[in-house]
Design a protein around this motif. Structure first.
Motif, PDB file in Angstrom:
ATOM      1  N   ASP A  26       0.866  -1.246   0.059  1.00 54.86           N
ATOM      2  CA  ASP A  26      -0.094  -0.061   0.160  1.00 54.86           C
ATOM      3  C   ASP A  26       0.744   1.461   0.009  1.00 54.86           C
ATOM      4  OD1 ASP A  26       0.834  -0.275   2.607  1.00 54.86           O
ATOM      5  OD2 ASP A  26      -1.161  -0.395   3.670  1.00 54.86           O
ATOM      6  N   SER A  27       0.354   2.357   0.345  1.00 57.65           N
ATOM      7  CA  SER A  27       1.284   3.643   0.294  1.00 57.65           C
ATOM      8  C   SER A  27       2.450   3.526   1.031  1.00 57.65           C
ATOM      9  CB  SER A  27       0.402   4.756   0.716  1.00 57.65           C
ATOM     10  OG  SER A  27       1.348   5.942   0.900  1.00 57.65           O
ATOM     11  N   PRO A  28       3.544   3.764   0.480  1.00 52.51           N
ATOM     12  CA  PRO A  28       4.809   3.757   1.174  1.00 52.51           C
ATOM     13  C   PRO A  28       4.973   4.867   2.364  1.00 52.51           C
ATOM     14  CG  PRO A  28       5.222   4.378  -1.186  1.00 52.51           C
ATOM     15  CD  PRO A  28       3.927   4.229  -1.068  1.00 52.51           C
ATOM     16  N   ARG A  29       4.142   5.791   1.940  1.00 55.63           N
ATOM     17  CA  ARG A  29       4.460   7.056   2.756  1.00 55.63           C
ATOM     18  C   ARG A  29       4.828   6.980   4.501  1.00 55.63           C
ATOM     19  NH1 ARG A  29       2.544  11.412   5.921  1.00 55.63           N
ATOM     20  NH2 ARG A  29       2.897  13.531   5.143  1.00 55.63           N
ATOM     21  N   PRO A  30       4.044   6.011   4.942  1.00 57.19           N
ATOM     22  CA  PRO A  30       4.436   5.752   6.628  1.00 57.19           C
ATOM     23  C   PRO A  30       5.888   5.327   6.688  1.00 57.19           C
ATOM     24  CG  PRO A  30       2.277   5.120   6.140  1.00 57.19           C
ATOM     25  CD  PRO A  30       2.829   5.243   4.791  1.00 57.19           C
ATOM     26  N   LEU A  31       6.476   4.652   5.673  1.00 54.57           N
ATOM     27  CA  LEU A  31       7.629   4.234   5.763  1.00 54.57           C
ATOM     28  C   LEU A  31       8.852   5.321   5.531  1.00 54.57           C
ATOM     29  CD1 LEU A  31       7.274   0.672   3.748  1.00 54.57           C
ATOM     30  CD2 LEU A  31       7.846   1.150   6.350  1.00 54.57           C
ATOM     31  N   ARG A  32       8.462   6.092   4.436  1.00 59.07           N
ATOM     32  CA  ARG A  32       9.504   7.461   4.463  1.00 59.07           C
ATOM     33  C   ARG A  32       9.382   8.248   5.650  1.00 59.07           C
ATOM     34  NH1 ARG A  32       6.659   7.302  -1.103  1.00 59.07           N
ATOM     35  NH2 ARG A  32       8.052   6.186  -2.477  1.00 59.07           N
ATOM     36  N   VAL A  33       8.321   8.413   6.189  1.00 61.54           N
ATOM     37  CA  VAL A  33       8.261   9.180   7.345  1.00 61.54           C
ATOM     38  C   VAL A  33       9.139   8.440   8.464  1.00 61.54           C
ATOM     39  CG1 VAL A  33       6.523  10.212   9.181  1.00 61.54           C
ATOM     40  CG2 VAL A  33       5.975  10.467   6.747  1.00 61.54           C
ATOM     41  N   TRP A  34       8.699   7.121   8.689  1.00 60.99           N
ATOM     42  CA  TRP A  34       9.507   6.587   9.678  1.00 60.99           C
ATOM     43  C   TRP A  34      11.239   6.534   9.633  1.00 60.99           C
ATOM     44  CZ3 TRP A  34      13.192   2.719   9.822  1.00 60.99           C
ATOM     45  CH2 TRP A  34      13.384   2.229  10.733  1.00 60.99           C
TER      46      TRP A  34
END
Length: 225
Positions: free
Chosen positions: A121-129
């Motif tokens: 799904d959206s990788p945004r949480p991983l980039r933020v992390w």
């Protein structure tokens, strides 16, 4: 000996991995570790599986490949079966980004310096992390499939991640700074589809409005290339 077949998203992950000792978390069929060993991209692999079915499948696949001396299959949750500093890199594929973030948070000092992640799904949480935990986003791929699959490589590093320099942050977090700079047709299709989907949903203060602004910023970057 036949080569383990990987789908396009795992093939992309394979090419972002090169280390002495690698861990594949939630490996399922162990095809990725088998290929990593056979292609000489890693010296040794540890496969971690939580559920009995995938654990047994991974054990059978490794035994059939006659790689028990190079690939060790361990039962456990996330990074828990690993010792701190035991592996140089780790991969997680085919999970939700939120699930991956939870696994990484629980890993603590067991987290290796290199991570290759393919969320469904959206990788945004991983980039933020990554930005909050001392990892730089050093490579990204976007792979066509049932939907566009992102593949990220994170490397532990100090300071501000230079990948995000001179880009609108929300757009880069959502769509990927390297991907925005590369400007593939697949990414442009994704951004344009997001805009079309979000326009009727957007209103001040709503999440859809912030997502729409990020998509429009991303399109501006893509059109400027």
């Amino acid at each position: 000996m036949p080569t383990s077949t990987l789908d396009a998203r795992l093939e992309a992950a394979l090419h972002l991995i090169r280390s002495e000792v690698h861990a594949d978390i939630g490996s399922d069929h162990a095809h990725l570790p088998i290929r990593l060993i056979r292609e000489g991209r890693v010296g040794r692999c540890v496969v971690v599986e939580l559920n009995p079915g995938p654990l047994a499948l991974a054990q059978r696949k490794v035994a059939r490949a006659r790689l028990e001396d190079r690939i060790e299959v361990r039962a456990g949750n996330g990074f828990a079966p690993l010792r701190p500093g035991e592996v140089d890199s780790a991969s997680m594929t085919g999970m939700g980004a939120g699930t991956m973030v939870g696994i990484l948070d629980r890993a603590g000092e067991r987290r290796p310096p290199t991570l290759v992640l393919q969320p469904n799904d959206s990788p945004r949480p991983l980039r933020v992390w990554a930005r909050e935990h001392g990892y730089h986003l050093t490579a990204e791929r976007l792979i066509a499939g049932y939907w566009p699959y992102p593949v990220l490589r994170l490397d532990r590093a100090g300071g501000t991640d230079p990948a995000y320099a001179s880009l609108p942050l929300n757009a880069a977090l959502r769509y990927g700074p390297h991907l925005l700079r590369e400007g593939s047709g697949l990414l442009r299709e994704q951004v344009e589809a997001d805009i079309a989907r979000l326009v009727p949903l957007a209103a001040p203060g709503r999440t859809a409005q912030m997502e729409l602004e990020a998509a429009r910023d991303a399109l501006t970057v893509l059109e400027g290339q």
